[in-house]
Design a protein around this motif. Structure first.
Motif, PDB file in Angstrom:
ATOM      1  N   GLN A   2       0.846  -1.186   0.000  1.00 33.87           N
ATOM      2  CA  GLN A   2       0.000   0.000   0.000  1.00 33.87           C
ATOM      3  C   GLN A   2       0.883   1.237   0.000  1.00 33.87           C
ATOM      4  OE1 GLN A   2      -2.219  -0.401   3.651  1.00 33.87           O
ATOM      5  NE2 GLN A   2      -3.999  -1.192   2.564  1.00 33.87           N
ATOM      6  N   VAL A   3       0.507   2.211  -0.804  1.00 31.36           N
ATOM      7  CA  VAL A   3       1.165   3.511  -0.784  1.00 31.36           C
ATOM      8  C   VAL A   3       0.096   4.503  -0.372  1.00 31.36           C
ATOM      9  CG1 VAL A   3       2.414   5.246  -2.105  1.00 31.36           C
ATOM     10  CG2 VAL A   3       2.742   2.821  -2.636  1.00 31.36           C
ATOM     11  N   THR A   4       0.313   5.123   0.783  1.00 34.79           N
ATOM     12  CA  THR A   4      -0.634   6.123   1.279  1.00 34.79           C
ATOM     13  C   THR A   4      -0.007   7.497   1.083  1.00 34.79           C
ATOM     14  OG1 THR A   4       0.232   6.213   3.541  1.00 34.79           O
ATOM     15  CG2 THR A   4      -1.372   4.453   3.044  1.00 34.79           C
ATOM     16  N   SER A  38      13.349   6.857  -2.135  1.00 36.17           N
ATOM     17  CA  SER A  38      14.007   7.774  -3.065  1.00 36.17           C
ATOM     18  C   SER A  38      13.499   7.669  -4.490  1.00 36.17           C
ATOM     19  CB  SER A  38      15.513   7.497  -3.108  1.00 36.17           C
ATOM     20  OG  SER A  38      16.096   7.722  -1.868  1.00 36.17           O
ATOM     21  N   TRP A  39      13.286   6.433  -4.953  1.00 39.46           N
ATOM     22  CA  TRP A  39      12.951   6.232  -6.358  1.00 39.46           C
ATOM     23  C   TRP A  39      12.349   4.841  -6.556  1.00 39.46           C
ATOM     24  CZ3 TRP A  39      15.648   1.979  -7.897  1.00 39.46           C
ATOM     25  CH2 TRP A  39      16.828   1.681  -7.216  1.00 39.46           C
ATOM     26  N   ILE A  40      11.744   4.672  -7.728  1.00 40.45           N
ATOM     27  CA  ILE A  40      11.280   3.363  -8.170  1.00 40.45           C
ATOM     28  C   ILE A  40      11.714   3.207  -9.619  1.00 40.45           C
ATOM     29  CG2 ILE A  40       8.996   4.215  -8.810  1.00 40.45           C
ATOM     30  CD1 ILE A  40       7.917   1.423  -7.961  1.00 40.45           C
ATOM     31  N   ARG A  41      12.228   2.037  -9.957  1.00 37.38           N
ATOM     32  CA  ARG A  41      12.695   1.787 -11.332  1.00 37.38           C
ATOM     33  C   ARG A  41      11.920   0.625 -11.922  1.00 37.38           C
ATOM     34  NH1 ARG A  41      18.905   0.601 -13.040  1.00 37.38           N
ATOM     35  NH2 ARG A  41      18.698  -0.921 -11.378  1.00 37.38           N
ATOM     36  N   ASP A  42      11.305   0.872 -13.057  1.00 36.46           N
ATOM     37  CA  ASP A  42      10.546  -0.144 -13.780  1.00 36.46           C
ATOM     38  C   ASP A  42      11.523  -1.132 -14.406  1.00 36.46           C
ATOM     39  OD1 ASP A  42       9.042  -1.647 -15.557  1.00 36.46           O
ATOM     40  OD2 ASP A  42       7.913   0.062 -16.320  1.00 36.46           O
ATOM     41  N   ARG A  43      11.391  -2.400 -14.073  1.00 35.37           N
ATOM     42  CA  ARG A  43      12.242  -3.440 -14.659  1.00 35.37           C
ATOM     43  C   ARG A  43      11.411  -4.410 -15.480  1.00 35.37           C
ATOM     44  NH1 ARG A  43      17.568  -3.882 -13.647  1.00 35.37           N
ATOM     45  NH2 ARG A  43      17.248  -4.936 -15.636  1.00 35.37           N
ATOM     46  N   SER A  44      10.452  -3.861 -16.228  1.00 33.70           N
ATOM     47  CA  SER A  44       9.639  -4.696 -17.099  1.00 33.70           C
ATOM     48  C   SER A  44      10.473  -5.337 -18.198  1.00 33.70           C
ATOM     49  CB  SER A  44       8.500  -3.882 -17.712  1.00 33.70           C
ATOM     50  OG  SER A  44       7.599  -3.491 -16.700  1.00 33.70           O
ATOM     51  N   ASP A  45      11.722  -4.855 -18.362  1.00 36.18           N
ATOM     52  CA  ASP A  45      12.620  -5.499 -19.309  1.00 36.18           C
ATOM     53  C   ASP A  45      13.012  -6.894 -18.818  1.00 36.18           C
ATOM     54  OD1 ASP A  45      14.057  -4.080 -17.234  1.00 36.18           O
ATOM     55  OD2 ASP A  45      15.905  -4.559 -18.305  1.00 36.18           O
ATOM     56  N   VAL A  46      12.927  -7.121 -17.500  1.00 37.30           N
ATOM     57  CA  VAL A  46      13.227  -8.428 -16.909  1.00 37.30           C
ATOM     58  C   VAL A  46      11.976  -9.296 -16.967  1.00 37.30           C
ATOM     59  CG1 VAL A  46      13.914  -9.624 -14.794  1.00 37.30           C
ATOM     60  CG2 VAL A  46      14.980  -7.444 -15.389  1.00 37.30           C
ATOM     61  N   VAL A  47      10.890  -8.778 -16.397  1.00 43.93           N
ATOM     62  CA  VAL A  47       9.586  -9.446 -16.423  1.00 43.93           C
ATOM     63  C   VAL A  47       8.524  -8.394 -16.105  1.00 43.93           C
ATOM     64  CG1 VAL A  47       9.627 -10.174 -14.002  1.00 43.93           C
ATOM     65  CG2 VAL A  47       8.303 -11.489 -15.635  1.00 43.93           C
ATOM     66  N   GLY A  48       7.370  -8.514 -16.713  1.00 45.58           N
ATOM     67  CA  GLY A  48       6.296  -7.559 -16.474  1.00 45.58           C
ATOM     68  C   GLY A  48       5.956  -7.446 -15.003  1.00 45.58           C
ATOM     69  N   GLY A  49       5.842  -6.225 -14.509  1.00 42.56           N
ATOM     70  CA  GLY A  49       5.492  -5.985 -13.119  1.00 42.56           C
ATOM     71  C   GLY A  49       6.670  -5.888 -12.177  1.00 42.56           C
ATOM     72  N   CYS A  50       7.879  -6.202 -12.655  1.00 41.86           N
ATOM     73  CA  CYS A  50       9.067  -6.155 -11.794  1.00 41.86           C
ATOM     74  C   CYS A  50       9.527  -4.701 -11.642  1.00 41.86           C
ATOM     75  CB  CYS A  50      10.185  -7.001 -12.386  1.00 41.86           C
ATOM     76  SG  CYS A  50      11.653  -7.098 -11.329  1.00 41.86           S
ATOM     77  N   MET A  66       1.678  -7.628  -9.131  1.00 44.35           N
ATOM     78  CA  MET A  66       0.842  -8.562  -9.879  1.00 44.35           C
ATOM     79  C   MET A  66      -0.617  -8.167  -9.719  1.00 44.35           C
ATOM     80  SD  MET A  66       2.914 -11.952  -8.634  1.00 44.35           S
ATOM     81  CE  MET A  66       1.711 -13.081  -9.250  1.00 44.35           C
ATOM     82  N   GLY A  67      -1.439  -8.726 -10.553  1.00 45.02           N
ATOM     83  CA  GLY A  67      -2.873  -8.483 -10.442  1.00 45.02           C
ATOM     84  C   GLY A  67      -3.300  -7.259 -11.220  1.00 45.02           C
ATOM     85  N   GLN A  68      -4.564  -7.012 -11.161  1.00 44.87           N
ATOM     86  CA  GLN A  68      -5.158  -5.905 -11.888  1.00 44.87           C
ATOM     87  C   GLN A  68      -4.642  -4.567 -11.373  1.00 44.87           C
ATOM     88  OE1 GLN A  68      -9.409  -5.878 -11.604  1.00 44.87           O
ATOM     89  NE2 GLN A  68      -9.608  -5.083 -13.668  1.00 44.87           N
ATOM     90  N   GLY A  69      -4.235  -3.692 -12.259  1.00 48.68           N
ATOM     91  CA  GLY A  69      -3.822  -2.351 -11.878  1.00 48.68           C
ATOM     92  C   GLY A  69      -2.354  -2.179 -11.533  1.00 48.68           C
ATOM     93  N   TRP A  70      -1.520  -3.228 -11.657  1.00 44.93           N
ATOM     94  CA  TRP A  70      -0.112  -3.088 -11.273  1.00 44.93           C
ATOM     95  C   TRP A  70       0.605  -2.048 -12.110  1.00 44.93           C
ATOM     96  CZ3 TRP A  70       3.953  -3.698 -14.535  1.00 44.93           C
ATOM     97  CH2 TRP A  70       3.766  -4.460 -15.686  1.00 44.93           C
ATOM     98  N   ARG A  71       0.182  -1.815 -13.329  1.00 39.74           N
ATOM     99  CA  ARG A  71       0.869  -0.839 -14.193  1.00 39.74           C
ATOM    100  C   ARG A  71       0.789   0.578 -13.633  1.00 39.74           C
ATOM    101  NH1 ARG A  71       2.314  -3.223 -18.983  1.00 39.74           N
ATOM    102  NH2 ARG A  71       1.186  -5.101 -19.524  1.00 39.74           N
ATOM    103  N   ARG A  72      -0.192   0.869 -12.793  1.00 41.36           N
ATOM    104  CA  ARG A  72      -0.338   2.203 -12.202  1.00 41.36           C
ATOM    105  C   ARG A  72       0.422   2.359 -10.898  1.00 41.36           C
ATOM    106  NH1 ARG A  72      -5.755   0.801 -12.876  1.00 41.36           N
ATOM    107  NH2 ARG A  72      -5.952   0.969 -10.625  1.00 41.36           N
ATOM    108  N   MET A  73       0.959   1.269 -10.337  1.00 36.91           N
ATOM    109  CA  MET A  73       1.599   1.323  -9.021  1.00 36.91           C
ATOM    110  C   MET A  73       2.760   2.319  -8.995  1.00 36.91           C
ATOM    111  SD  MET A  73       1.155   0.155  -6.078  1.00 36.91           S
ATOM    112  CE  MET A  73       1.894  -0.253  -4.544  1.00 36.91           C
ATOM    113  N   GLY A  74       3.579   2.341 -10.017  1.00 31.94           N
ATOM    114  CA  GLY A  74       4.720   3.248 -10.063  1.00 31.94           C
ATOM    115  C   GLY A  74       4.346   4.719  -9.984  1.00 31.94           C
ATOM    116  N   GLU A  75       3.127   5.050 -10.400  1.00 38.32           N
ATOM    117  CA  GLU A  75       2.672   6.438 -10.379  1.00 38.32           C
ATOM    118  C   GLU A  75       2.561   6.998  -8.963  1.00 38.32           C
ATOM    119  OE1 GLU A  75      -0.994   6.498 -12.550  1.00 38.32           O
ATOM    120  OE2 GLU A  75      -0.050   5.697 -14.362  1.00 38.32           O
ATOM    121  N   ARG A  80      10.373   8.302 -10.723  1.00 31.90           N
ATOM    122  CA  ARG A  80      10.202   7.060 -11.466  1.00 31.90           C
ATOM    123  C   ARG A  80      11.282   6.957 -12.530  1.00 31.90           C
ATOM    124  NH1 ARG A  80       5.396   9.411 -10.557  1.00 31.90           N
ATOM    125  NH2 ARG A  80       5.300  10.429 -12.560  1.00 31.90           N
ATOM    126  N   LEU A  81      11.970   5.826 -12.552  1.00 26.56           N
ATOM    127  CA  LEU A  81      13.034   5.583 -13.517  1.00 26.56           C
ATOM    128  C   LEU A  81      12.613   4.462 -14.452  1.00 26.56           C
ATOM    129  CD1 LEU A  81      16.011   5.490 -10.971  1.00 26.56           C
ATOM    130  CD2 LEU A  81      15.158   7.475 -12.238  1.00 26.56           C
TER     131      LEU A  81
END
Length: 97
Positions: A2-4, A38-50, A66-75, A80-81
């Motif tokens: 959870q991100v509050t 400090s930051w979050i880095r998308d590693r979808s190059d390794v596997v989706g959602g990583c 994982m699960g529905q909506g994971w693509r928005r988690m980084g927002e 965001r890197l």
């Protein structure tokens, strides 16, 4: 996860009540102030959602959304890197889980 407005936390949701169609109690297993992230880095190059999440003390961890909506988690994170970006200079390069 959870991100509050003020915290990043991992919570455990009991499935003991799943026969009734409701989840059981929610318990916080770990929490930190969002300002310590400090930051979050998308590693979808390794596997989706990583993703990798970095902290102000230089530590970082890998997470799998994982699960529905994971693509928005980084927002939910201020910095965001992409997988092409390097970890910010001065921050640790070793993983802690």
């Amino acid at each position: 996860m959870q991100v509050t407005g003020h915290h990043l936390q991992l919570v455990y949701v009991s499935r003991a009540g799943s026969l009734t169609g409701r989840h059981g109690p929610v318990e916080v297993g770990w929490s930190t102030e969002l300002g310590k992230v400090s930051w979050i880095r998308d590693r979808s190059d390794v596997v989706g959602g990583c993703h990798e999440i970095g902290f102000v003390d230089g530590s970082w961890c890998s997470v799998q959304f994982m699960g529905q909506g994971w693509r928005r988690m980084g927002e939910a994170f201020p910095v965001r890197l992409s997988h092409l970006d390097r970890m910010p200079v001065g921050l640790g390069s070793s993983s802690s889980s």
